[in-house]
Design an enzyme around this catalytic site. Structure first.
Site, PDB file in Angstrom:
ATOM      1  CG  HIS A  59      29.403 -10.816  88.873  1.00  0.00           C
ATOM      2  ND1 HIS A  59      28.422 -11.046  89.814  1.00  0.00           N
ATOM      3  CD2 HIS A  59      30.581 -11.058  89.497  1.00  0.00           C
ATOM      4  CE1 HIS A  59      28.993 -11.391  90.963  1.00  0.00           C
ATOM      5  NE2 HIS A  59      30.306 -11.420  90.793  1.00  0.00           N
ATOM      6  CG  HIS A  74      34.997  -9.358  90.012  1.00  0.00           C
ATOM      7  ND1 HIS A  74      35.309 -10.620  89.563  1.00  0.00           N
ATOM      8  CD2 HIS A  74      33.939  -9.509  90.864  1.00  0.00           C
ATOM      9  CE1 HIS A  74      34.486 -11.498  90.104  1.00  0.00           C
ATOM     10  NE2 HIS A  74      33.652 -10.848  90.910  1.00  0.00           N
ATOM     11  CD  GLU A 122      30.869 -14.694  89.205  1.00  0.00           C
ATOM     12  OE1 GLU A 122      31.929 -14.041  89.100  1.00  0.00           O
ATOM     13  OE2 GLU A 122      30.365 -14.990  90.310  1.00  0.00           O
TER      14      GLU A 122
END
Length: 383
Positions: A210, A137, A348
């Site tokens: 997210h 991420h 996502e």
């Protein structure tokens, strides 16, 4: 008599002024559907902000310029009652304690990159290994932990434009990347997210959001009885570190088949399945059956008690379905609620994980003079 006429004229003028004032106020209230308040200070003293978008139906979405984070989101149940349906914190201080990306914008690269390394145009780039041996991420300070520049967009469908420029070399990635994300709260109780990015040097980009959803309206509960449909006939099996093996495996005949709606509880604890065991539940990327770049339905979630339905539409080729497997009851969220194991699910939209290292996957390379552009819509309804 003259005095009475004069008095009447004054009263008439006052009434007109009052009427004009009331009409102006009403117009402002109709158009002014964005509110801004302080969300707390960062350790360096910078002030963060919280913006509330409201539509005419009564839905409210609160977004902070810290991490582009969706902090709360109210949606009606089958009795018309609006309740918050996402996990989050009461102030920026909560997010600074290391929460698992609640509601945040994710970048420069969403999901995992194997061993925190990739090669681009003959040069190897090294990233922070912040998820075991892998990069996750965007790194130690990804887009979820930076302060974005926010610009409210007034109107019947209020929005918030967020911009940020990631410098060349930031978190190990090449190129100065200029990013623009626009959240728009639409009339039909959907939140549209438009992503755009440009670079001055060849780089890789995979942006997503997210948000953790719990459609119960009771964030103290789990999401196991939520019924999910994923419009995907294949998924990406992973190794023990959750990096895709490279295989695109059909979902038919296994617990990853959500082509027809089914409860999450039906397969999530089937540890005889090696993939469920690897992820501790669902933490995998599904490859959408419709791989075109058009806006298409990717997923639907239905919560029977509340009647809430969430549909996810996207221009992206895949969706990561995550069931809050790593939530462990140690995080205190909004209103003092403790977020337990599997108390939220994530959908996502994105390109495949580890694409920079797997040439058979759709490319996530962005070059100068190109524009990265995707759209995802999260739409609420009831049944």
């Amino acid at each position: 008599m003259k005095k009475q006429v004069k008095t009447a004229a004054v009263l008439f003028l006052l009434a007109c002024v009052s009427m004009t004032s009331c009409n102006t106020s009403k117009k402002e209230n109709n158009n002014n559907m964005i509110e801004k308040v302080s969300f707390g200070k960062l350790p360096d003293g910078q002030e963060t902000e919280l913006y509330t978008l409201k539509n005419a139906s009564g839905m409210e979405v609160k977004i902070s310029n810290f991490g582009g984070t969706v902090v709360s989101w109210t949606a009606p149940n089958n009795k018309g009652v609006y309740e918050d349906v996402i996990l989050g914190c009461d102030s920026v201080s909560g997010y600074l304690k290391g929460v698992p990306y609640f509601g945040a914008l994710i970048g420069r690269y969403g999901n995992r990159i194997a061993n925190g390394k990739f090669t681009l145009e003959g040069k190897e780039y090294s990233l922070a290994q912040n998820n075991g041996v892998n990069a996750l991420h965007g790194g130690l300070k990804g887009f979820d932990k930076v302060l974005w520049t926010a610009t409210p967009i007034e109107g019947e469908e209020p929005g918030l434009k967020l911009t940020y420029t990631a410098k060349d070399g930031e978190e190990g990635y090449p190129g100065n990347l200029s990013v623009e994300v626009v959240y728009t709260l639409q009339k039909d109780n959907s939140l549209k997210i438009d992503y755009k990015a440009t670079t001055d040097k060849t780089t890789v980009v995979n942006l997503t959001n997210h948000t953790y959803f719990n459609l119960n309206g009771n964030l103290d509960s789990d999401i196991l009885e939520h019924e999910v449909t994923l419009n995907a006939d294949k998924f990406l099996p992973v190794d023990k570190t959750l990096i895709p093996t490279g295989e695109l495996k059909p979902v038919a005949g296994n617990v990853f088949d959500f082509l027809k709606s089914k409860k999450i509880s039906a397969g999530i604890n089937d540890t005889t399945d090696t993939q469920i065991k690897a992820g501790g539940g669902y933490d995998h990327c599904w490859v959408l059956t419709d791989s075109t770049k058009t806006l298409k339905s990717a997923a639907t979630v239905y919560e029977p008690k509340s009647g809430r339905v969430l549909e996810v539409l996207t221009t992206e080729p895949a969706i990561q379905f995550y069931t809050g497997n790593f939530l462990d009851g140690t995080i205190k969220g909004k209103n003092g609620i403790i977020y337990k194991h599997r108390s939220g699910l994530c959908l996502e939209t994105q390109h495949y994980p580890d694409s920079p290292n797997q040439s058979a996957f759709p490319s996530t390379v962005l070059k100068p003079n190109e524009t990265y552009q995707t759209t995802t819509v999260y739409k609420f309804s009831v049944k």
